[in-house]
Design a protein around this motif. Sequence first.
Motif, PDB file in Angstrom:
ATOM      1  N   THR A 174      -5.830  16.563  78.461  1.00 38.43           N
ATOM      2  CA  THR A 174      -6.655  17.757  78.607  1.00 38.43           C
ATOM      3  C   THR A 174      -6.289  18.514  79.887  1.00 38.43           C
ATOM      4  O   THR A 174      -7.030  19.396  80.320  1.00 38.43           O
ATOM      5  CB  THR A 174      -8.153  17.405  78.622  1.00 38.43           C
ATOM      6  N   ARG A 175      -5.139  18.184  80.462  1.00 36.19           N
ATOM      7  CA  ARG A 175      -4.633  18.934  81.611  1.00 36.19           C
ATOM      8  C   ARG A 175      -4.108  20.280  81.133  1.00 36.19           C
ATOM      9  O   ARG A 175      -3.832  20.489  79.951  1.00 36.19           O
ATOM     10  CB  ARG A 175      -3.513  18.152  82.309  1.00 36.19           C
ATOM     11  N   HIS A 206       0.476  30.229  75.323  1.00 35.14           N
ATOM     12  CA  HIS A 206       0.023  29.292  76.349  1.00 35.14           C
ATOM     13  C   HIS A 206      -1.247  28.614  75.849  1.00 35.14           C
ATOM     14  O   HIS A 206      -2.264  29.267  75.631  1.00 35.14           O
ATOM     15  CB  HIS A 206      -0.234  30.023  77.669  1.00 35.14           C
ATOM     16  N   TYR A 207      -1.163  27.311  75.645  1.00 39.79           N
ATOM     17  CA  TYR A 207      -2.290  26.549  75.104  1.00 39.79           C
ATOM     18  C   TYR A 207      -3.386  26.343  76.154  1.00 39.79           C
ATOM     19  O   TYR A 207      -3.162  26.479  77.358  1.00 39.79           O
ATOM     20  CB  TYR A 207      -1.839  25.164  74.636  1.00 39.79           C
ATOM     21  N   ARG A 208      -4.540  25.924  75.659  1.00 43.47           N
ATOM     22  CA  ARG A 208      -5.607  25.508  76.574  1.00 43.47           C
ATOM     23  C   ARG A 208      -5.270  24.199  77.265  1.00 43.47           C
ATOM     24  O   ARG A 208      -5.496  24.030  78.472  1.00 43.47           O
ATOM     25  CB  ARG A 208      -6.914  25.311  75.803  1.00 43.47           C
ATOM     26  N   TYR A 209      -4.743  23.266  76.497  1.00 40.35           N
ATOM     27  CA  TYR A 209      -4.512  21.911  77.001  1.00 40.35           C
ATOM     28  C   TYR A 209      -3.077  21.497  76.730  1.00 40.35           C
ATOM     29  O   TYR A 209      -2.413  22.016  75.835  1.00 40.35           O
ATOM     30  CB  TYR A 209      -5.459  20.911  76.319  1.00 40.35           C
ATOM     31  N   ARG A 210      -2.631  20.524  77.462  1.00 41.71           N
ATOM     32  CA  ARG A 210      -1.271  20.023  77.317  1.00 41.71           C
ATOM     33  C   ARG A 210      -1.114  19.166  76.066  1.00 41.71           C
ATOM     34  O   ARG A 210      -0.029  19.069  75.511  1.00 41.71           O
ATOM     35  CB  ARG A 210      -0.895  19.212  78.562  1.00 41.71           C
ATOM     36  N   GLY A 211      -2.220  18.535  75.600  1.00 44.38           N
ATOM     37  CA  GLY A 211      -2.122  17.558  74.528  1.00 44.38           C
ATOM     38  C   GLY A 211      -2.576  18.058  73.166  1.00 44.38           C
ATOM     39  O   GLY A 211      -3.308  19.045  73.044  1.00 44.38           O
TER      40      GLY A 211
END
Length: 258
Positions: A48-49, A81-86
Motif C-alpha cells: 500500500t506504499r 499513476h496508481y494509488r498503491y504500488r501493489g
Amino acid sequence: MASQALTARGARLGRPIAPGLVPAPRRETGETVRAVALVLPGGDPTSTRRPSSLAAALVRPLARHLVREGRPDGLAAHVVHYRYRGWNGGNAHPAADAEWAVGEVVRRYGDVPVCLVGMDMGARAALHAAGHPAVNSVVALSPWLPPGEEPDPVKQLIGRKVLMAHGTDDFATDPELSYLLAERAKKVNRDVCRFEVHTDGHSLHQHRAEISALTTDFALGALLGRPFARPIADALAAPPPLGLRMPLASGFGLTSHR
C-alpha cells in the motif's frame, strides 16, 4: 463523476507524453485527439506504499515511441499513476485505477478509442480493465499472473483486439500462464494473438526495439485503422497454438514486415 473519483481515489494520469527529441509534427498544439494510449507500469504483488517512480520511468520510452509514430494522426498517450504500488489481492487496485483512467480519458477528450498498454502487473491490470466501453484494444507485455490463483476472467476481452508478448526466459512471470490465458481468451474472441520473444527475460530488454515496434504497430492499427504488419495479421488469423506462440522476429520494425 470522474473528477470526484480522482479526489477520492488518488490515481492520476501523468502529463501527456511528448515525443522526445524527434521534431514535432507540423501541427499546432492542442489539435484534436482522436485516440489515446494509456500505459500501465508494473508493481508489486502486495503493497500500500506509493508507486515507484522507477516503474513509471521504465515504460515512458514505450509511451514516447507510441506518440512519435501516432501523433500525426491524433494519438495522445499518458502513463497511469496508481494509488498503491501493489495489486493487493482481491482489491486489484491497479485494475480499478486503470478503469478509472479510461473514464478520465473520456472526460478529457470525449468519445475516443483507448488502447491499454501494460507491462508486468500493468499488463494484468490492462486485461482486467478492458471491459470499459471506450477500450478497443489491449497490449499485455510479460503479464504478471500469479500461479495457484483462480484463472483470470476473459469475457471482458470480447470485442477487443488483444496482443500479448512474453519472453521465453522470463523467470519472474511464467510465460506458460500467459499462453493459457491467451488460449482461453481466443475461445471467446478471435482477435487475440500472442508473441514469444525467444531467449529474452521479463523486461524484454534484449528486444526492446522490436517490442516497441510490435506494440506501436498493433496499437495504431487497432486505434487508427492502420494496416497491421504481416506477422501481426498472420498471428491474429492463425488458430491456436500457432497464433499464440508466434515468434517475434529479430529486427521487427527495422525491416519491412508488410
